[in-house]
Design an enzyme around this catalytic site. Structure first.
Site, PDB file in Angstrom:
ATOM      1  N   ASP A  68       0.816  -1.220   0.000  1.00  0.00           N
ATOM      2  CA  ASP A  68       0.000   0.000   0.000  1.00  0.00           C
ATOM      3  C   ASP A  68       0.848   1.268   0.000  1.00  0.00           C
ATOM      4  O   ASP A  68       0.325   2.372   0.183  1.00  0.00           O
ATOM      5  CB  ASP A  68      -0.995   0.002   1.169  1.00  0.00           C
ATOM      6  CG  ASP A  68      -0.329  -0.032   2.531  1.00  0.00           C
ATOM      7  OD1 ASP A  68       0.836  -0.463   2.622  1.00  0.00           O
ATOM      8  OD2 ASP A  68      -0.972   0.369   3.524  1.00  0.00           O
ATOM      9  N   HIS A  69       2.152   1.095  -0.251  1.00  0.00           N
ATOM     10  CA  HIS A  69       3.059   2.239  -0.411  1.00  0.00           C
ATOM     11  C   HIS A  69       3.802   2.199  -1.749  1.00  0.00           C
ATOM     12  O   HIS A  69       4.392   3.203  -2.142  1.00  0.00           O
ATOM     13  CB  HIS A  69       4.067   2.288   0.742  1.00  0.00           C
ATOM     14  CG  HIS A  69       3.436   2.574   2.063  1.00  0.00           C
ATOM     15  ND1 HIS A  69       3.555   3.779   2.713  1.00  0.00           N
ATOM     16  CD2 HIS A  69       2.633   1.819   2.844  1.00  0.00           C
ATOM     17  CE1 HIS A  69       2.868   3.751   3.846  1.00  0.00           C
ATOM     18  NE2 HIS A  69       2.296   2.569   3.935  1.00  0.00           N
ATOM     19  N   HIS A 122       8.693  -0.602  12.204  1.00  0.00           N
ATOM     20  CA  HIS A 122       7.543  -1.094  11.444  1.00  0.00           C
ATOM     21  C   HIS A 122       8.026  -2.126  10.432  1.00  0.00           C
ATOM     22  O   HIS A 122       7.475  -3.221  10.319  1.00  0.00           O
ATOM     23  CB  HIS A 122       6.854   0.078  10.754  1.00  0.00           C
ATOM     24  CG  HIS A 122       5.685  -0.294   9.910  1.00  0.00           C
ATOM     25  ND1 HIS A 122       4.534  -0.847  10.430  1.00  0.00           N
ATOM     26  CD2 HIS A 122       5.473  -0.181   8.567  1.00  0.00           C
ATOM     27  CE1 HIS A 122       3.674  -1.066   9.444  1.00  0.00           C
ATOM     28  NE2 HIS A 122       4.215  -0.672   8.314  1.00  0.00           N
ATOM     29  N   ASP A 141       4.903   4.809   7.818  1.00  0.00           N
ATOM     30  CA  ASP A 141       4.123   4.168   8.879  1.00  0.00           C
ATOM     31  C   ASP A 141       4.886   4.074  10.194  1.00  0.00           C
ATOM     32  O   ASP A 141       4.461   3.345  11.094  1.00  0.00           O
ATOM     33  CB  ASP A 141       3.697   2.766   8.444  1.00  0.00           C
ATOM     34  CG  ASP A 141       2.637   2.769   7.355  1.00  0.00           C
ATOM     35  OD1 ASP A 141       2.186   3.870   6.972  1.00  0.00           O
ATOM     36  OD2 ASP A 141       2.262   1.675   6.883  1.00  0.00           O
TER      37      ASP A 141
END
Length: 264
Positions: A68-69, A122, A141
């Site tokens: 999602d990045h 993370h 994140d």
């Protein structure tokens, strides 16, 4: 005007909401016309904004390897020929790194210059981009408003060290994190730090944002230092909140906070 002032004036930052709760950040230098994007989960929204403004995308800045990045990178490369800037430690997990950067390196978006900061926790290869002149931190994140990312690959020692490093940046720094998680983070923060006056004062503003559907990001780092429990693991009240003695090792307090948040 100072050099920092010029950089702040030069850098335009555009928020692009994508997926369910992600933010992609488009950075444009008003002086040189250079444009970069941070953590493009999807390509089409980025290309649409660039087209609307008449901007040409040159760089992709990647904080870490999660899909999602990085999901939009292949299509962005094909459409624009942009170059990918990322940590070489993630070379097997981020497609087509053109410019490998590690802690202490710098990246320029036109007249605005970013310092690369290693902030593992993370993920093991997580980095952040800090534009001192523009007072802007793109932290992926690692740090959220009133929260932090889950600890997937790093250790509590690494993650706490990363947060302490971000906490040392100037109070006026704007925090451009990659998710709109503030509502759920607020509930946890209040649960573990109920006597925090600064947090109580912040609640009314956040409630208004959520009532009217306004984005809460970016935030201000000084406010995070006063209200984000994950930046306050060395505060006695937070140690006691997780059942440890006041003055307990902040790493242990952070680990306990993160574990509680995972099941909150």
């Amino acid at each position: 005007m100072t050099l920092e002032g010029l950089q702040a004036e030069a850098l335009e930052i555009v928020r692009i909401p994508v997926l369910q709760d992600n933010y992609v950040w488009l950075l444009h230098c008003r002086v040189t016309g250079m444009t970069a994007v941070v953590d493009p989960a999807e390509a089409d929204p980025v290309l649409s904004v660039c087209t609307r403004h008449g901007w040409s995308l040159s760089l992709v800045l990647v904080t870490h390897h999660h899909h999602d990045h990085i999901g939009g990178i292949p299509a962005l490369r094909q459409a624009t020929g942009c170059k990918v800037v990322a940590n070489p430690a993630d070379s097997g997990r981020i497609p087509g790194i053109d410019l490998a950067v590690t802690d202490g390196d710098s990246v320029s978006v036109g007249q605005a210059r970013a310092q690369v900061m290693a902030v593992p926790g993370h993920t093991s290869g997580h980095i952040a981009f800090y534009f001192a002149g523009a007072r802007a931190l793109f932290c992926g994140d690692t740090l959220f408003l009133l929260g932090c990312g889950r600890m997937f690959e790093g250790t509590p020692e690494q993650f706490w060290s990363s947060l302490v490093r971000l906490r040392a940046l100037p109070d006026e720094t704007r925090v451009y994190c990659a998710h709109e998680y503030t509502a759920m983070n607020r509930r946890f923060a209040v649960a573990v730090d109920p006597e925090n006056t600064a947090l109580k004062e912040r609640e009314s503003v956040l409630e208004a944002c959520m009532t009217y559907g306004c984005p809460t990001v970016p935030g201000v780092l000084g406010q995070e230092k006063a209200t984000n429990p994950f930046l306050r693991a060395d505060v006695p009240a937070l140690a006691q909140a997780v059942g440890l003695e006041a003055g307990a090792d902040p790493v242990a307090v952070f680990a306990a906070l993160r574990q509680r948040k995972d099941t909150f």
